[in-house]
Design a protein around this motif. Sequence first.
Motif, PDB file in Angstrom:
ATOM      1  N   ASN A  97       0.672  -1.359  -0.051  1.00  0.00           N
ATOM      2  CA  ASN A  97       0.092  -0.162  -0.002  1.00  0.00           C
ATOM      3  C   ASN A  97       0.789   1.186   0.039  1.00  0.00           C
ATOM      4  O   ASN A  97       0.359   2.294  -0.644  1.00  0.00           O
ATOM      5  CB  ASN A  97      -0.904  -0.031   1.128  1.00  0.00           C
ATOM      6  N   GLY A  98       1.910   1.303   0.668  1.00  0.00           N
ATOM      7  CA  GLY A  98       2.907   2.303   0.649  1.00  0.00           C
ATOM      8  C   GLY A  98       3.407   2.630  -0.540  1.00  0.00           C
ATOM      9  O   GLY A  98       3.439   3.871  -1.099  1.00  0.00           O
ATOM     10  N   ILE A  99       4.041   1.522  -1.387  1.00  0.00           N
ATOM     11  CA  ILE A  99       4.391   1.647  -2.646  1.00  0.00           C
ATOM     12  C   ILE A  99       3.290   2.252  -3.580  1.00  0.00           C
ATOM     13  O   ILE A  99       3.811   3.133  -4.399  1.00  0.00           O
ATOM     14  CB  ILE A  99       4.981   0.246  -3.111  1.00  0.00           C
ATOM     15  N   GLN A 103       3.325   5.704  -5.743  1.00  0.00           N
ATOM     16  CA  GLN A 103       3.259   5.867  -7.032  1.00  0.00           C
ATOM     17  C   GLN A 103       2.162   6.615  -7.523  1.00  0.00           C
ATOM     18  O   GLN A 103       2.201   7.344  -8.621  1.00  0.00           O
ATOM     19  CB  GLN A 103       2.932   4.312  -7.851  1.00  0.00           C
ATOM     20  N   LEU A 104       0.799   6.642  -6.955  1.00  0.00           N
ATOM     21  CA  LEU A 104      -0.035   7.471  -7.141  1.00  0.00           C
ATOM     22  C   LEU A 104       0.414   8.874  -6.997  1.00  0.00           C
ATOM     23  O   LEU A 104      -0.215   9.902  -7.946  1.00  0.00           O
ATOM     24  CB  LEU A 104      -1.238   6.806  -6.236  1.00  0.00           C
ATOM     25  N   LYS A 105       1.088   9.366  -5.835  1.00  0.00           N
ATOM     26  CA  LYS A 105       1.786  10.619  -5.705  1.00  0.00           C
ATOM     27  C   LYS A 105       2.660  11.171  -6.896  1.00  0.00           C
ATOM     28  O   LYS A 105       2.225  12.143  -7.352  1.00  0.00           O
ATOM     29  CB  LYS A 105       2.368  10.932  -4.444  1.00  0.00           C
ATOM     30  N   GLU A 106       3.374  10.219  -7.247  1.00  0.00           N
ATOM     31  CA  GLU A 106       4.230  10.390  -8.475  1.00  0.00           C
ATOM     32  C   GLU A 106       3.389  10.686  -9.717  1.00  0.00           C
ATOM     33  O   GLU A 106       3.498  11.397 -10.544  1.00  0.00           O
ATOM     34  CB  GLU A 106       5.275   9.466  -8.672  1.00  0.00           C
ATOM     35  N   TYR A 107       2.331   9.851 -10.211  1.00  0.00           N
ATOM     36  CA  TYR A 107       1.784   9.812 -11.230  1.00  0.00           C
ATOM     37  C   TYR A 107       0.809  10.976 -11.131  1.00  0.00           C
ATOM     38  O   TYR A 107       0.685  11.922 -12.168  1.00  0.00           O
ATOM     39  CB  TYR A 107       0.540   8.694 -11.352  1.00  0.00           C
ATOM     40  N   ARG A 108       0.264  11.461 -10.112  1.00  0.00           N
ATOM     41  CA  ARG A 108      -0.500  12.917  -9.928  1.00  0.00           C
ATOM     42  C   ARG A 108       0.331  13.926 -10.133  1.00  0.00           C
ATOM     43  O   ARG A 108      -0.057  14.874 -10.820  1.00  0.00           O
ATOM     44  CB  ARG A 108      -1.369  12.881  -8.679  1.00  0.00           C
ATOM     45  N   LYS A 109       1.449  14.152  -9.707  1.00  0.00           N
ATOM     46  CA  LYS A 109       2.623  14.832  -9.752  1.00  0.00           C
ATOM     47  C   LYS A 109       2.809  15.204 -11.326  1.00  0.00           C
ATOM     48  O   LYS A 109       2.885  16.175 -12.111  1.00  0.00           O
ATOM     49  CB  LYS A 109       3.823  14.696  -9.023  1.00  0.00           C
ATOM     50  N   GLN A 110       2.959  14.257 -11.849  1.00  0.00           N
ATOM     51  CA  GLN A 110       3.238  13.992 -13.498  1.00  0.00           C
ATOM     52  C   GLN A 110       2.386  14.493 -14.162  1.00  0.00           C
ATOM     53  O   GLN A 110       2.332  15.193 -15.302  1.00  0.00           O
ATOM     54  CB  GLN A 110       3.868  12.560 -13.943  1.00  0.00           C
ATOM     55  N   GLN A 111       0.811  14.263 -13.985  1.00  0.00           N
ATOM     56  CA  GLN A 111      -0.259  14.559 -14.477  1.00  0.00           C
ATOM     57  C   GLN A 111      -0.417  16.105 -14.780  1.00  0.00           C
ATOM     58  O   GLN A 111      -0.703  16.856 -15.409  1.00  0.00           O
ATOM     59  CB  GLN A 111      -1.315  13.731 -14.010  1.00  0.00           C
ATOM     60  N   ARG A 112       0.255  16.675 -13.487  1.00  0.00           N
ATOM     61  CA  ARG A 112      -0.183  18.189 -13.106  1.00  0.00           C
ATOM     62  C   ARG A 112       0.975  18.996 -14.071  1.00  0.00           C
ATOM     63  O   ARG A 112       0.307  19.869 -14.358  1.00  0.00           O
ATOM     64  CB  ARG A 112      -0.044  18.513 -11.682  1.00  0.00           C
ATOM     65  N   SER A 113       2.002  18.411 -13.844  1.00  0.00           N
ATOM     66  CA  SER A 113       3.120  19.152 -14.774  1.00  0.00           C
ATOM     67  C   SER A 113       2.844  19.085 -16.321  1.00  0.00           C
ATOM     68  O   SER A 113       3.276  19.572 -17.083  1.00  0.00           O
ATOM     69  CB  SER A 113       4.381  18.280 -14.205  1.00  0.00           C
TER      70      SER A 113
END
Length: 115
Positions: A97-99, A103-113
């Motif tokens: 769940n931590g991983i 991954q979800l945080k990184e994906y959302r950050k990538q989507q925002r950028s």
Amino acid sequence: MGAGGEGNHELGIGLRDIDNSGKRLSCKDQHSSHSKWSIKYLDERIIGMGSSVVFILICIVWLIDVSDAFRYAVSGVSILLLIVVIGIKVLRHKRLNGIRNQQLKEYRKQQRSNG
């Protein structure tokens, strides 16, 4: 089908295999999907067979004439083993769940950028 429940057992196993195959084939990455399914399947089998062996061992120890200390030691070790197995499963689930959250945080950050 033979006399008794052998045919029903085989039918149940076959139906479960068909259902599991359908779940595996619905994913795009076949290797990863099969790997995850295999790990889950083997974990279930190992835990099921191990639990059966421990249960039979506890029953035998309580049915035969042995010292009380040995009975309680076998029962205590069995309960401790059960707690350890459950703890390992919980820690593995927590780690995954931590991983996934990372991954979800990184994906959302990538989507925002990108957007």
